[in-house]
Design a protein around this motif. Structure first.
Motif: not given
Length: 303
Positions: A104-109, A218-221
């Protein structure tokens, strides 16, 4: 693909903004608007810094640079590939991380919490930290910089994700105190305990999966969907966390929009739902004592 009159960086950024709007792209993998997305893609594709002086935007591109950039813009617009994948890099907690479609693309709060060393939530500075469902390793690696004396374990079910995490361990020079473990939840760590367990597991419920923009395809399910209510893995984490926390340890888990399902499933539990100045929601905290207190309840509600 683009107008042959596009010559400068500024030309390409302006053109991309217009086309991004026309294509109704989704922004949520590092930017939240067409201008920032276009600037990130154009400058990143040419290995130029975000903070570049405005005068440099009028520099003309060489023919090979134009061709490379126009192919990336085509893939962003027509194939809806997120910019981070096109560049092979994403930023988290002010640091660059290698990313591709294995993670996943990093985006965590949670990044905001790391920047604050989780104040005021930790009883003491953690000596052992677990980043469960680590993906690219960004949360655990950022924790390693925030707590320079701590040992950090990056755990994930996916060997492919761990390959990326290992690249990032090497990139940041943390081989001596950050290491990865292939594990389905806690299964590969039966007797290990941690002062801090942080997890951004798959938590997207079935309804939200069906409504996701094309970019998420496009991200891994494996890193997104997790059962009808999104909590298949979260249930297991809660049921077993007490066995893997030290006496005064802390569990922090992101569940996003599935916060509503957590509240419905465990109305007896006094979760601390954390708030974020920089945006984000759906992150809860439990102290080790709470995990022990409710362990039987958590175990009884596993699937």
């Amino acid at each position: 693909m683009t107008d042959s009159r596009l010559r400068t960086l500024r030309d390409h950024i302006r053109w991309a903004v217009s086309r991004f709007h026309d294509a109704d792209l989704f922004f949520g993998h590092g930017t939240d608007n067409a201008w920032d997305e276009a600037r990130q893609l154009v400058l990143g594709a040419l290995h130029l810094p975000w903070e570049i002086a405005d005068s440099y935007l009028d520099c003309r591109l060489e023919a090979d640079e134009q061709a490379h950039l126009q192919e990336l813009l085509r893939r962003r617009i027509e194939d809806r590939v997120p910019t981070a994948y096109l560049l092979g890099e994403a930023w988290f907690c002010g640091m660059p991380f290698v990313v591709d479609e294995r993670v996943l693309i990093p985006r965590s709060p949670i990044g905001e919490l790391i920047g604050q060393q989780f104040e005021p939530w930790l009883a003491h500075s953690p000596q052992r930290i677990l980043d469960l469902c680590t993906g690219s390793g960004c949360i655990g690696i950022a924790c390693a910089f925030s707590f320079p004396e701590a040992e950090v374990v990056l755990a994930d079910l996916s060997f492919e994700a761990l390959d990326v995490a290992n690249e990032n361990i090497l990139q940041h020079g943390l081989e001596e105190r950050v290491y990865s473990v292939q594990s389905d939840g806690f299964n590969s760590m039966p007797k290990q305990r941690f002062d801090l367990i942080v997890s951004n597991p798959p938590y997207v419920d079935a309804e939200d999966v069906d409504d996701m923009p094309a970019e998420y395809g496009h991200e891994p399910a494996l890193g997104l969907a997790c059962g009808e209510d999104g909590l298949d893995l979260v249930r297991r984490i809660l049921a077993q966390a007490a066995d893997h926390l030290t006496e005064r340890g802390t569990l922090i888990v992101e569940v996003g929009n599935s916060q509503v399902h957590v509240r419905e499933l465990y109305p007896e539990v006094d979760f601390t739902w954390l708030e974020f100045e920089q945006g984000g929601h759906g992150v809860f905290l439990l102290a080790a004592a709470q995990c022990r207190e409710h362990q039987a309840l958590f175990a009884s509600r596993q699937l």
